[in-house]
Design an enzyme around this catalytic site. Sequence first.
Site, short mmCIF file in Angstrom:
data_model
loop_
_atom_site.label_atom_id
_atom_site.label_comp_id
_atom_site.label_asym_id
_atom_site.label_seq_id
_atom_site.Cartn_x
_atom_site.Cartn_y
_atom_site.Cartn_z
N ASP A 156 14.84 0.42 2.44
CA ASP A 156 15.24 1.27 3.57
C ASP A 156 14.90 0.67 4.93
O ASP A 156 15.43 1.10 5.95
CB ASP A 156 14.56 2.64 3.46
CG ASP A 156 15.21 3.52 2.40
OD1 ASP A 156 16.36 3.23 2.02
OD2 ASP A 156 14.56 4.48 1.95
N ARG A 162 -0.66 -16.98 -6.22
CA ARG A 162 -0.92 -18.42 -6.03
C ARG A 162 -1.78 -18.69 -4.80
O ARG A 162 -2.60 -19.61 -4.80
CB ARG A 162 0.40 -19.20 -5.99
CG ARG A 162 1.05 -19.17 -7.37
CD ARG A 162 2.22 -20.09 -7.51
NE ARG A 162 2.73 -20.04 -8.89
CZ ARG A 162 3.85 -20.57 -9.31
NH1 ARG A 162 4.63 -21.22 -8.45
NH2 ARG A 162 4.23 -20.48 -10.57
N MET A 203 22.83 2.96 -0.03
CA MET A 203 21.50 3.56 -0.10
C MET A 203 20.89 3.78 1.28
O MET A 203 21.21 3.09 2.24
CB MET A 203 20.58 2.67 -0.92
CG MET A 203 20.71 2.97 -2.39
SD MET A 203 19.37 2.20 -3.29
CE MET A 203 19.56 3.04 -4.85
#
Length: 323
Positions: free
Chosen positions: A127, A25, A169
Site C-alpha cells: 500500500d 547475511r 489493491m
Amino acid sequence: MKRIAVLTSGGDAPGMNAAIRAVTRTAIDGGMDVMGVHEGYQGLIADDMAFLARRDVGGIMQAGGTMLGSARCPEFETLAGREVAVRNMEQHGVEALVVIGGNGSQTGSYVLSQMGFPVVGVASTIDNDLEGSDVTIGVDSAINVALEAIDRLKVTAESHRRAFLVEVMGRHCGYVALMAGIAGGAEVVVIPEQEVSPENVAQQLRAAYDRGKQHAMVVVAEGAKNNAERLVEHFQTDPEATGFRLRVTILGHVQRGANPTAADRLLGTRLGEGAVRALQAGQTGVLAGLRGNRVVTTPLEEIVGRQKPIDLELFELASIMAR
Ligand code: ADP
C-alpha cells in the site's frame, strides 16, 4: 549483541524475501546468529523459530511472498500474548527482533519496544502508506502487475467504444492505483483520498469520448467508496452516460503473488541491511526506511497510527495527462 530474530508480519509483499536474506547475511557477517520466526507474531507466541544460515536464504530473492510465512495474530495485541513472545525469545537467547511488515505490524513493533525489548522495523507494504519511507517493499511490484494488466486490456479495448474499469489493491490508500494509472495512461483514476462521484466518472468518460477517444481506461483503488462494483452498478442504470461499453477487471490477490521487481529486491536488500546496522548501532524502536534514496531510521512512535498522505499533485498530473 550475539543473536537476533527476524519475522515477516501482516500482508505479504514481494521483496520480503530479499529483506530476510539481507538481515540474515548482514547479521552473520557481523558475527551474530539469526533465528527466523515462522508466521509472524504467531510464531513468537507459539515458539516456532529456527536458525537461519547464509545458505538457508539462498535462492529465495526472486520469489514473491515470504519464506518465513506471515500471519495476522490478534493474541499479540494483548499484553499477555506479548509477554509469552518476549519470554520465548529470551529463552532462545534472542536479544533483538527485526519486524518486516506494514502499518499494523509496526504498531506491534512499537508496543514490543515499549516493553523494553529491542526491535527495529523494516518498511514493507504494497500500500505504500507507511510514514518514514518514501517507498515501501512490495509497492513497485504491485504497480508493475497492475500496469501489465492495464497494458493488455488496452490492446483488447482497441475495438471501438470500449472502456475498461480495472480495480487494483489499496485498502485505504490509492497509491498503486494512481501510479499505475499515470504509467498506464488512464483516462480516470478513482482513489479513496480524492473521492469522485459515479456521475463525475461518467462525465469524464463522456468528455474523453467526445474528444474522439475510441477506448478508455479507468483505474480504481479497491478501497475507494465508489469501487468497481459500485461504479458498474451505477453505469448499468444509465448505459448511455459514458459513451462507452464497460468491462470490469478486478485484479485482487494476483498483485501480491508477483515476483519482486528489481526495485523491490534492491529496496528489501538495502532496508534489511539497514535494520541490522541500526541494531548494531544500539538503536531500537525505529523503522528502517528509504528517504531521498538514503536508508534512514525513524522512531516508531512518529509512525504508528498515521497514514502517509498521497501527493495530490500526482492526482492532478494524472488528470492533465488524460486530456
Ligand atoms: P500489516 O502489517 O500488513 O498492516 P495488520 O494490520 O494485519 O498487517 O497487522 C499485522 C499484525 O500486527 C496483527 O495481526 C497483530 O499481530 C500486530 N498488530 C497490529 N496492531 C497491533 C497493536 N495495536 N498492538 C500489537 N500488535 C499489533
